[in-house]
Write an enzyme that holds these catalytic residues in place. Sequence first.
Site, PDB file in Angstrom:
ATOM      1  N   HIS A   1      40.277  59.605  73.465  1.00 54.28           N
ATOM      2  CA  HIS A   1      37.982  59.399  72.817  1.00 54.28           C
ATOM      3  C   HIS A   1      38.841  58.646  70.797  1.00 54.28           C
ATOM      4  CE1 HIS A   1      34.740  58.707  70.798  1.00 54.28           C
ATOM      5  NE2 HIS A   1      34.187  58.531  71.779  1.00 54.28           N
TER       6      HIS A   1
ATOM      7  N   GLU B   1      41.066  55.318  72.411  1.00 55.64           N
ATOM      8  CA  GLU B   1      40.430  54.480  72.955  1.00 55.64           C
ATOM      9  C   GLU B   1      39.311  53.492  71.915  1.00 55.64           C
ATOM     10  OE1 GLU B   1      35.855  53.323  74.191  1.00 55.64           O
ATOM     11  OE2 GLU B   1      36.536  55.661  74.955  1.00 55.64           O
TER      12      GLU B   1
END
Length: 423
Positions: free
Chosen positions: A52, A55
């Site tokens: 995450h 990202e």
Amino acid sequence: MLPTHEDIRTTRLANGVLVMSEAMPGIESVALGVWADAGSMDEGPGEFGQAHFLEHMLFKGTETRSAFDLAEAIEDVGGQLNAYTERETTHVFARILAEHLPLAVTLLADMICHSAFAQVELDRERQVVIEEIRKYESLPEERIHDLIMDGLYAGGGLGHQILGTEESVLAFTRANLLTCWQRHFAADRVLITAAGKVNHSALVAQVEEAFAALPLPLGTRLAQPVGTTVRRILEEEDEDQVHFCWGGRTFPATDPRNFALAMIDAALGASTTSRLFQEVREKRGLAYDVASYTMGFRETGLICATGATSPETFPEVLSLVRREVEGMRRQGMTAKELARAKEQMKSGMALSLESTTERMRRLASHQLTWGTVYPLGEMIARMNEVTLDDIQQVLDTVLNSAEWTFTAIGPIDEKLVAEVLGS
């Protein structure tokens, strides 16, 4: 009339990247997605939240473009860039007018292949992600769904939160993120899909040049074990409502029994005519949120009943949920429920084909799950083959509530939960 046009083309590049496109007549835009076949499931201990965080960092500047440059370039032509991390995939995508597709390819390639991971940006984004975690922690209606994952897959790759924790995020280094990038975005794990006004040959030529700098294939996957089940997880908090999930493991995403499972879900709680919605909300007015859902992963899956209600009505709501779950297993679905579920699924699939974004996602979902894209007609044919006997076999397999996991957040009486659920 169901849409039938499915002009899907596929090309495997020399470096292992798979490019898939679907041309849609009468459409002037394109949805373009880059998918890494890796997500939070592929994080080892001490890495939770890295996929995450990675990202986020893809948007924070490249070797030649700042974060503002990336945002300005796409918004100057009216396009959109976004991304999300899931347990088994990481997805970065763009929506743009077809005439600007080369720009979208260039920007996504620059973000994914040439992100700078500058230390100043990393430190700044670290605080952004921590604030995201804090926001998430204040939302029991979100946390409860991670809690059921933790209960069903404790100690496994599926069980931990996608966001990670404040402690794990504070510990990430630039070297950690580079390792995660090399592993998750290795060329043979990257799938690029596009739907809309797209010329496949031109797209392949653009992608082949723009994504040449992806990390080399690593040959191994760092998927973690599925984990074990925990009977009950209760987080007692001073809230106005009790949020709960009650569910069990089902089948991997590739299992054909998922067609029957989806129909069971529709009848149990995934529609306004479902048993849970009608009994708990419509007939008794005991809760605003009550539903069910299913999920499928590489090695396993789940079905879950969920809801939120006041502490005063919680015992009755939980009792009704148990009654409906166990009643469906004993009595099965009716022919009318099965017919309705089939129509709901058929309609949902057909309507999704009107969206470039959904078609772009369908290409990836089918490819990553089954290794091919099934035409709508074949999907409908497989749904139509499901019988009430098939439904009952799946009910007998997955609706064994004695083996289910229960999770709740709020003012909870543990003894009351045990009494209602029978253990």
